[in-house]
Scaffold this motif. Structure first.
Motif, PDB file in Angstrom:
ATOM      1  N   THR A 249      20.096 -30.868  41.747  1.00  0.00           N
ATOM      2  CA  THR A 249      19.942 -29.683  42.587  1.00  0.00           C
ATOM      3  C   THR A 249      21.081 -28.710  42.333  1.00  0.00           C
ATOM      4  O   THR A 249      22.254 -29.067  42.434  1.00  0.00           O
ATOM      5  CB  THR A 249      19.931 -30.091  44.076  1.00  0.00           C
ATOM      6  OG1 THR A 249      18.924 -31.089  44.284  1.00  0.00           O
ATOM      7  CG2 THR A 249      19.637 -28.895  44.958  1.00  0.00           C
ATOM      8  N   LEU A 250      20.733 -27.477  41.984  1.00  0.00           N
ATOM      9  CA  LEU A 250      21.718 -26.445  41.711  1.00  0.00           C
ATOM     10  C   LEU A 250      22.239 -25.878  43.021  1.00  0.00           C
ATOM     11  O   LEU A 250      21.454 -25.582  43.932  1.00  0.00           O
ATOM     12  CB  LEU A 250      21.104 -25.308  40.885  1.00  0.00           C
ATOM     13  CG  LEU A 250      20.264 -25.691  39.659  1.00  0.00           C
ATOM     14  CD1 LEU A 250      19.715 -24.433  38.998  1.00  0.00           C
ATOM     15  CD2 LEU A 250      21.074 -26.507  38.683  1.00  0.00           C
ATOM     16  N   ARG A 251      23.529 -25.688  43.124  1.00  0.00           N
ATOM     17  CA  ARG A 251      24.115 -25.066  44.309  1.00  0.00           C
ATOM     18  C   ARG A 251      24.570 -23.659  43.922  1.00  0.00           C
ATOM     19  O   ARG A 251      25.469 -23.478  43.106  1.00  0.00           O
ATOM     20  CB  ARG A 251      25.291 -25.907  44.813  1.00  0.00           C
ATOM     21  CG  ARG A 251      26.022 -25.298  45.989  1.00  0.00           C
ATOM     22  CD  ARG A 251      25.203 -25.290  47.276  1.00  0.00           C
ATOM     23  NE  ARG A 251      25.996 -24.780  48.387  1.00  0.00           N
ATOM     24  CZ  ARG A 251      26.666 -25.549  49.249  1.00  0.00           C
ATOM     25  NH1 ARG A 251      26.619 -26.870  49.130  1.00  0.00           N
ATOM     26  NH2 ARG A 251      27.374 -25.020  50.215  1.00  0.00           N
ATOM     27  N   ILE A 252      23.928 -22.655  44.527  1.00  0.00           N
ATOM     28  CA  ILE A 252      24.254 -21.257  44.305  1.00  0.00           C
ATOM     29  C   ILE A 252      24.662 -20.691  45.655  1.00  0.00           C
ATOM     30  O   ILE A 252      23.819 -20.438  46.505  1.00  0.00           O
ATOM     31  CB  ILE A 252      23.059 -20.455  43.760  1.00  0.00           C
ATOM     32  CG1 ILE A 252      22.358 -21.209  42.627  1.00  0.00           C
ATOM     33  CG2 ILE A 252      23.482 -19.054  43.362  1.00  0.00           C
ATOM     34  CD1 ILE A 252      23.030 -21.147  41.306  1.00  0.00           C
ATOM     35  N   GLY A 253      25.943 -20.494  45.888  1.00  0.00           N
ATOM     36  CA  GLY A 253      26.374 -20.046  47.207  1.00  0.00           C
ATOM     37  C   GLY A 253      26.012 -21.077  48.247  1.00  0.00           C
ATOM     38  O   GLY A 253      26.375 -22.247  48.153  1.00  0.00           O
ATOM     39  N   GLU A 254      25.220 -20.663  49.233  1.00  0.00           N
ATOM     40  CA  GLU A 254      24.787 -21.573  50.295  1.00  0.00           C
ATOM     41  C   GLU A 254      23.377 -22.105  50.055  1.00  0.00           C
ATOM     42  O   GLU A 254      22.827 -22.803  50.896  1.00  0.00           O
ATOM     43  CB  GLU A 254      24.828 -20.850  51.650  1.00  0.00           C
ATOM     44  CG  GLU A 254      26.208 -20.365  52.061  1.00  0.00           C
ATOM     45  CD  GLU A 254      27.187 -21.520  52.212  1.00  0.00           C
ATOM     46  OE1 GLU A 254      26.783 -22.577  52.712  1.00  0.00           O
ATOM     47  OE2 GLU A 254      28.357 -21.351  51.818  1.00  0.00           O
ATOM     48  N   GLU A 255      22.780 -21.772  48.924  1.00  0.00           N
ATOM     49  CA  GLU A 255      21.390 -22.163  48.667  1.00  0.00           C
ATOM     50  C   GLU A 255      21.299 -23.272  47.628  1.00  0.00           C
ATOM     51  O   GLU A 255      22.171 -23.436  46.772  1.00  0.00           O
ATOM     52  CB  GLU A 255      20.582 -20.957  48.209  1.00  0.00           C
ATOM     53  CG  GLU A 255      20.437 -19.891  49.278  1.00  0.00           C
ATOM     54  CD  GLU A 255      19.403 -18.848  48.904  1.00  0.00           C
ATOM     55  OE1 GLU A 255      18.204 -19.152  48.983  1.00  0.00           O
ATOM     56  OE2 GLU A 255      19.800 -17.736  48.534  1.00  0.00           O
ATOM     57  N   TYR A 256      20.187 -24.027  47.720  1.00  0.00           N
ATOM     58  CA  TYR A 256      19.935 -25.145  46.825  1.00  0.00           C
ATOM     59  C   TYR A 256      18.646 -24.900  46.045  1.00  0.00           C
ATOM     60  O   TYR A 256      17.645 -24.478  46.619  1.00  0.00           O
ATOM     61  CB  TYR A 256      19.800 -26.442  47.617  1.00  0.00           C
ATOM     62  CG  TYR A 256      21.066 -26.901  48.304  1.00  0.00           C
ATOM     63  CD1 TYR A 256      21.920 -27.803  47.681  1.00  0.00           C
ATOM     64  CD2 TYR A 256      21.402 -26.436  49.573  1.00  0.00           C
ATOM     65  CE1 TYR A 256      23.085 -28.223  48.310  1.00  0.00           C
ATOM     66  CE2 TYR A 256      22.559 -26.845  50.212  1.00  0.00           C
ATOM     67  CZ  TYR A 256      23.394 -27.746  49.570  1.00  0.00           C
ATOM     68  OH  TYR A 256      24.540 -28.163  50.182  1.00  0.00           O
ATOM     69  N   PHE A 257      18.670 -25.179  44.739  1.00  0.00           N
ATOM     70  CA  PHE A 257      17.500 -25.004  43.891  1.00  0.00           C
ATOM     71  C   PHE A 257      17.312 -26.258  43.034  1.00  0.00           C
ATOM     72  O   PHE A 257      18.168 -26.576  42.203  1.00  0.00           O
ATOM     73  CB  PHE A 257      17.662 -23.783  42.983  1.00  0.00           C
ATOM     74  CG  PHE A 257      17.785 -22.483  43.720  1.00  0.00           C
ATOM     75  CD1 PHE A 257      16.672 -21.715  44.013  1.00  0.00           C
ATOM     76  CD2 PHE A 257      19.031 -22.025  44.148  1.00  0.00           C
ATOM     77  CE1 PHE A 257      16.786 -20.514  44.698  1.00  0.00           C
ATOM     78  CE2 PHE A 257      19.160 -20.828  44.837  1.00  0.00           C
ATOM     79  CZ  PHE A 257      18.029 -20.076  45.110  1.00  0.00           C
ATOM     80  N   PRO A 258      16.222 -26.987  43.210  1.00  0.00           N
ATOM     81  CA  PRO A 258      15.993 -28.202  42.418  1.00  0.00           C
ATOM     82  C   PRO A 258      15.602 -27.861  40.977  1.00  0.00           C
ATOM     83  O   PRO A 258      14.998 -26.818  40.710  1.00  0.00           O
ATOM     84  CB  PRO A 258      14.820 -28.871  43.154  1.00  0.00           C
ATOM     85  CG  PRO A 258      14.097 -27.745  43.809  1.00  0.00           C
ATOM     86  CD  PRO A 258      15.146 -26.750  44.186  1.00  0.00           C
ATOM     87  N   THR A 259      15.966 -28.731  40.066  1.00  0.00           N
ATOM     88  CA  THR A 259      15.584 -28.571  38.669  1.00  0.00           C
ATOM     89  C   THR A 259      15.032 -29.887  38.146  1.00  0.00           C
ATOM     90  O   THR A 259      15.373 -30.961  38.648  1.00  0.00           O
ATOM     91  CB  THR A 259      16.780 -28.107  37.816  1.00  0.00           C
ATOM     92  OG1 THR A 259      16.374 -27.962  36.454  1.00  0.00           O
ATOM     93  CG2 THR A 259      17.927 -29.098  37.881  1.00  0.00           C
ATOM     94  N   ASP A 260      14.179 -29.805  37.131  1.00  0.00           N
ATOM     95  CA  ASP A 260      13.534 -31.005  36.589  1.00  0.00           C
ATOM     96  C   ASP A 260      14.449 -31.813  35.666  1.00  0.00           C
ATOM     97  O   ASP A 260      14.156 -32.964  35.340  1.00  0.00           O
ATOM     98  CB  ASP A 260      12.269 -30.610  35.811  1.00  0.00           C
ATOM     99  CG  ASP A 260      11.166 -30.074  36.720  1.00  0.00           C
ATOM    100  OD1 ASP A 260      11.179 -30.428  37.913  1.00  0.00           O
ATOM    101  OD2 ASP A 260      10.321 -29.307  36.236  1.00  0.00           O
ATOM    102  N   LEU A 261      15.555 -31.225  35.229  1.00  0.00           N
ATOM    103  CA  LEU A 261      16.453 -31.908  34.304  1.00  0.00           C
ATOM    104  C   LEU A 261      17.263 -32.982  35.017  1.00  0.00           C
ATOM    105  O   LEU A 261      17.589 -32.851  36.199  1.00  0.00           O
ATOM    106  CB  LEU A 261      17.400 -30.909  33.651  1.00  0.00           C
ATOM    107  CG  LEU A 261      16.759 -29.840  32.753  1.00  0.00           C
ATOM    108  CD1 LEU A 261      17.804 -28.837  32.318  1.00  0.00           C
ATOM    109  CD2 LEU A 261      16.084 -30.480  31.558  1.00  0.00           C
ATOM    110  N   THR A 262      17.604 -34.041  34.303  1.00  0.00           N
ATOM    111  CA  THR A 262      18.450 -35.091  34.875  1.00  0.00           C
ATOM    112  C   THR A 262      19.906 -34.655  34.816  1.00  0.00           C
ATOM    113  O   THR A 262      20.271 -33.704  34.109  1.00  0.00           O
ATOM    114  CB  THR A 262      18.292 -36.402  34.101  1.00  0.00           C
ATOM    115  OG1 THR A 262      18.833 -36.230  32.775  1.00  0.00           O
ATOM    116  CG2 THR A 262      16.825 -36.822  34.006  1.00  0.00           C
TER     117      THR A 262
END
Length: 328
Positions: A249-262
């Motif tokens: 899960t990418l952390r950008i500021g206060e937001e979280y964005f899931p990614t398919d990569l391990t």
């Protein structure tokens, strides 16, 4: 409009600081900030509030604002509502010429109280356009919008931009700003206003460059899928990556964005961009690290720039590897 080192305090509390921004004709700017920050920011731009320090230079007074909570006259029809504002604005052209632009043909004689959220937002946009603004300040217009409503709203915004209107959006959600804006910023309460480098579809290389084989080198974006779209982030936009329930899960500021990569795949891809595996569950962007705190002989924590609440663990053996990497 130009803002230089603008700061605003209320009751000895800093609401905004380190604001540097230039708003040009036809600009479509998005800024990620909280509701409170947005309200104060809009009032500074319109002159309702004066900055505590810094300079705001304006070349126009034709600025209109729309806040999320702004309402309409619910008992009027769309037609009667807009004709009332047509008189107030002294707008000369027939409104019927613009109904299609704002996609309101089907509800022209419908009471506003019966409209959907999407339709009300387009009515509000139509109303503001009657005053021939040069700058619109709009707070989170797509927060409850449908996919179809989003498309129609963007169509109306494109019309306004073609008529030299600049639009500045604020929202708590980056995804919303990605749809509406060409230039995107994040406001950080510790470091001020920062411009992001989120990918836009219209920034592709011209055809003559690709035909001659002149492709960019060492370009890498980390993707995150959300609903019907894929968002691309440059490595320098990412604060850190965390494994949550086996999902990177990418952390950008206060937001979280899931990614398919391990995590292992991300480590391989991002090491050359300054990322470091400080823990099996964390990959940190070393450019974001500001402090190393030792709690005991074998317990260490990394604190990120501008956010002392983010504390990432680092083991002693990984600490030695990081020391060798950044030479301290």
């Amino acid at each position: 409009m130009t803002l230089e080192n603008v700061m605003k305090q209320e009751n000895n509390r800093t609401i905004l600081k380190d604001i540097h921004l230039i708003i040009k004709e036809k600009s479509q700017i998005g800024i990620k900030m909280t509701n409170k920050e947005s309200i104060v920011f809009f009032k500074l731009l319109t002159g309702e509030l004066t900055p505590t320090s810094g300079i705001i230079e304006k070349e126009t007074s034709r600025i209109l604002t729309e806040f999320t909570e702004d309402g309409l006259y619910e008992d009027l029809t769309v037609s009667s509502y807009l004709h009332a504002f047509k008189k107030i604005a002294d707008f000369e052209k027939p409104l019927e010429e613009f109904i299609g632009i704002f996609s309101l043909s089907d509800v022209w004689n419908t009471k506003i109280s019966r409209l959907s959220f999407d339709q009300k937002k387009r009515v509000s946009l139509f109303r503001m356009s009657l005053f021939s603004p040069e700058l619109l300040l709009i707070q989170s217009p797509l927060s409850h919008s449908t996919i179809e409503g989003t498309e129609l709203y963007i169509k109306a915004i494109e019309y306004l931009q073609s008529n030299d209107v600049a639009v500045l959006f604020t929202s708590h959600f980056l995804e919303e700003l990605l749809l509406l804006s060409h230039d995107i910023y994040r406001y950080n309460q510790f470091t001020g206003l920062e411009k992001t480098d989120l990918a836009q579809e219209n920034t592709a290389m011209p055809a003559d460059k690709t035909e001659t084989g002149m492709m960019p080198n060492h370009v890498y974006k980390v993707s995150s899928k959300s609903a019907d779209k894929t968002i691309f982030f440059s490595p320098d936009e990412i604060d850190f990556i965390e494994s949550i329930n086996s999902v990177s899960t990418l952390r950008i500021g206060e937001e979280y964005f899931p990614t398919d990569l391990t995590m292992n795949e991300l480590e391989d891809k991002l090491t050359n961009f300054g990322f470091f595996r400080c823990h099996r569950s964390y990959l940190v962007n070393l450019q974001r690290v500001s402090e190393l705190v030792s709690y005991s002989k074998n317990s260490y924590t990394l604190i990120l720039k501008g956010n002392s609440n983010v504390k990432l663990p680092i083991s002693r053996n990984r600490l030695e590897a990081m020391k060798a990497l950044i030479e301290f």
